[in-house]
Scaffold this motif. Structure first.
Motif, PDB file in Angstrom:
ATOM      1  N   ARG A   8       0.904  -1.044   0.051  1.00  0.00           N
ATOM      2  CA  ARG A   8      -0.019   0.109   0.066  1.00  0.00           C
ATOM      3  C   ARG A   8       0.737   1.221  -0.006  1.00  0.00           C
ATOM      4  O   ARG A   8       0.528   2.158  -0.718  1.00  0.00           O
ATOM      5  CB  ARG A   8      -1.075   0.069   1.115  1.00  0.00           C
ATOM      6  CG  ARG A   8      -2.133   1.006   1.172  1.00  0.00           C
ATOM      7  CD  ARG A   8      -3.044   0.922   2.169  1.00  0.00           C
ATOM      8  NE  ARG A   8      -3.183  -0.258   2.893  1.00  0.00           N
ATOM      9  CZ  ARG A   8      -3.488  -0.562   3.910  1.00  0.00           C
ATOM     10  NH1 ARG A   8      -3.933   0.320   4.686  1.00  0.00           N
ATOM     11  NH2 ARG A   8      -3.473  -1.697   4.535  1.00  0.00           N
ATOM     12  N   ASP A  11       2.215   1.591  -3.491  1.00  0.00           N
ATOM     13  CA  ASP A  11       1.411   2.141  -4.469  1.00  0.00           C
ATOM     14  C   ASP A  11       0.943   3.617  -4.158  1.00  0.00           C
ATOM     15  O   ASP A  11       1.002   4.377  -5.243  1.00  0.00           O
ATOM     16  CB  ASP A  11       0.126   1.248  -4.352  1.00  0.00           C
ATOM     17  CG  ASP A  11      -1.151   1.669  -5.033  1.00  0.00           C
ATOM     18  OD1 ASP A  11      -0.769   1.719  -6.245  1.00  0.00           O
ATOM     19  OD2 ASP A  11      -1.966   2.232  -4.412  1.00  0.00           O
ATOM     20  N   GLU A  12       1.196   4.213  -2.814  1.00  0.00           N
ATOM     21  CA  GLU A  12       1.057   5.428  -2.668  1.00  0.00           C
ATOM     22  C   GLU A  12       2.261   6.284  -3.349  1.00  0.00           C
ATOM     23  O   GLU A  12       1.943   7.327  -3.782  1.00  0.00           O
ATOM     24  CB  GLU A  12       0.735   5.860  -1.322  1.00  0.00           C
ATOM     25  CG  GLU A  12      -0.454   5.324  -0.579  1.00  0.00           C
ATOM     26  CD  GLU A  12      -1.791   6.270  -1.393  1.00  0.00           C
ATOM     27  OE1 GLU A  12      -1.542   7.493  -1.420  1.00  0.00           O
ATOM     28  OE2 GLU A  12      -2.755   5.783  -1.312  1.00  0.00           O
ATOM     29  N   GLN A  15       1.549   6.527  -6.928  1.00  0.00           N
ATOM     30  CA  GLN A  15       0.589   7.802  -7.352  1.00  0.00           C
ATOM     31  C   GLN A  15       1.119   9.405  -7.260  1.00  0.00           C
ATOM     32  O   GLN A  15       0.713   9.984  -7.758  1.00  0.00           O
ATOM     33  CB  GLN A  15      -0.572   7.611  -6.352  1.00  0.00           C
ATOM     34  CG  GLN A  15      -1.310   6.333  -6.421  1.00  0.00           C
ATOM     35  CD  GLN A  15      -2.031   6.419  -7.746  1.00  0.00           C
ATOM     36  OE1 GLN A  15      -2.345   7.383  -8.146  1.00  0.00           O
ATOM     37  NE2 GLN A  15      -2.159   5.226  -8.382  1.00  0.00           N
ATOM     38  N   LEU A  16       2.041   9.330  -6.049  1.00  0.00           N
ATOM     39  CA  LEU A  16       2.851  10.430  -5.831  1.00  0.00           C
ATOM     40  C   LEU A  16       3.591  10.978  -6.910  1.00  0.00           C
ATOM     41  O   LEU A  16       3.679  12.015  -7.696  1.00  0.00           O
ATOM     42  CB  LEU A  16       3.332  10.655  -4.480  1.00  0.00           C
ATOM     43  CG  LEU A  16       2.612  10.798  -3.325  1.00  0.00           C
ATOM     44  CD1 LEU A  16       3.582  10.227  -2.134  1.00  0.00           C
ATOM     45  CD2 LEU A  16       1.796  11.854  -3.277  1.00  0.00           C
ATOM     46  N   GLY A  18       3.257   9.798 -10.304  1.00  0.00           N
ATOM     47  CA  GLY A  18       2.645   9.594 -11.388  1.00  0.00           C
ATOM     48  C   GLY A  18       3.350   8.959 -12.436  1.00  0.00           C
ATOM     49  O   GLY A  18       3.833   7.679 -11.849  1.00  0.00           O
ATOM     50  N   TYR A  32       7.236  -2.595  -6.205  1.00  0.00           N
ATOM     51  CA  TYR A  32       5.881  -2.949  -6.207  1.00  0.00           C
ATOM     52  C   TYR A  32       5.665  -4.489  -6.508  1.00  0.00           C
ATOM     53  O   TYR A  32       5.088  -5.127  -6.013  1.00  0.00           O
ATOM     54  CB  TYR A  32       4.988  -2.205  -7.135  1.00  0.00           C
ATOM     55  CG  TYR A  32       3.521  -2.395  -6.894  1.00  0.00           C
ATOM     56  CD1 TYR A  32       2.761  -1.690  -5.918  1.00  0.00           C
ATOM     57  CD2 TYR A  32       2.837  -3.220  -7.719  1.00  0.00           C
ATOM     58  CE1 TYR A  32       1.475  -2.108  -5.995  1.00  0.00           C
ATOM     59  CE2 TYR A  32       1.696  -3.615  -7.723  1.00  0.00           C
ATOM     60  CZ  TYR A  32       0.906  -2.743  -6.566  1.00  0.00           C
ATOM     61  OH  TYR A  32      -0.472  -3.151  -6.788  1.00  0.00           O
TER      62      TYR A  32
END
Length: 95
Positions: A8, A11-12, A15-16, A18, A32
């Protein structure tokens, strides 16, 4: 549960970052993938969660836990869940 938490977090991070998070310039995508493999190899989460739940339910409640939880007087008054103790803890009537 630890591999799931780590997955998790990565994954964050993806996302940060991009598109950079999944590019070849970043190690996040390989981290990951490795964590996902570790999570599969570690076994089903539900097995771990059930093991933890059994251990927690088999230990008697602490005095601090009893004080914090308190007693719901309506439940105690009507004995609504008295049968649950025998189902969850057969042969242990002193709970």
């Amino acid at each position: 549960a630890a591999p799931r938490a780590a997955l998790r977090i990565v994954d964050e991070a993806i996302q940060l970052h991009g598109a950079h998070g999944v590019s070849q310039d970043s190690q996040l995508s390989s981290i990951y993938a490795n964590l996902r493999t570790l999570r599969v190899a570690d076994g089903p989460d539900i097995v771990h969660l059930n093991t933890i739940a059994k251990m927690e339910l088999s230990s008697p409640p602490s005095e601090v836990g009893k004080q914090i939880s308190g007693i719901n007087t309506n439940i105690k008054k009507y004995g609504k869940y008295d049968h649950v103790k025998e189902i969850a803890f057969p042969g242990k009537s002193n709970l």
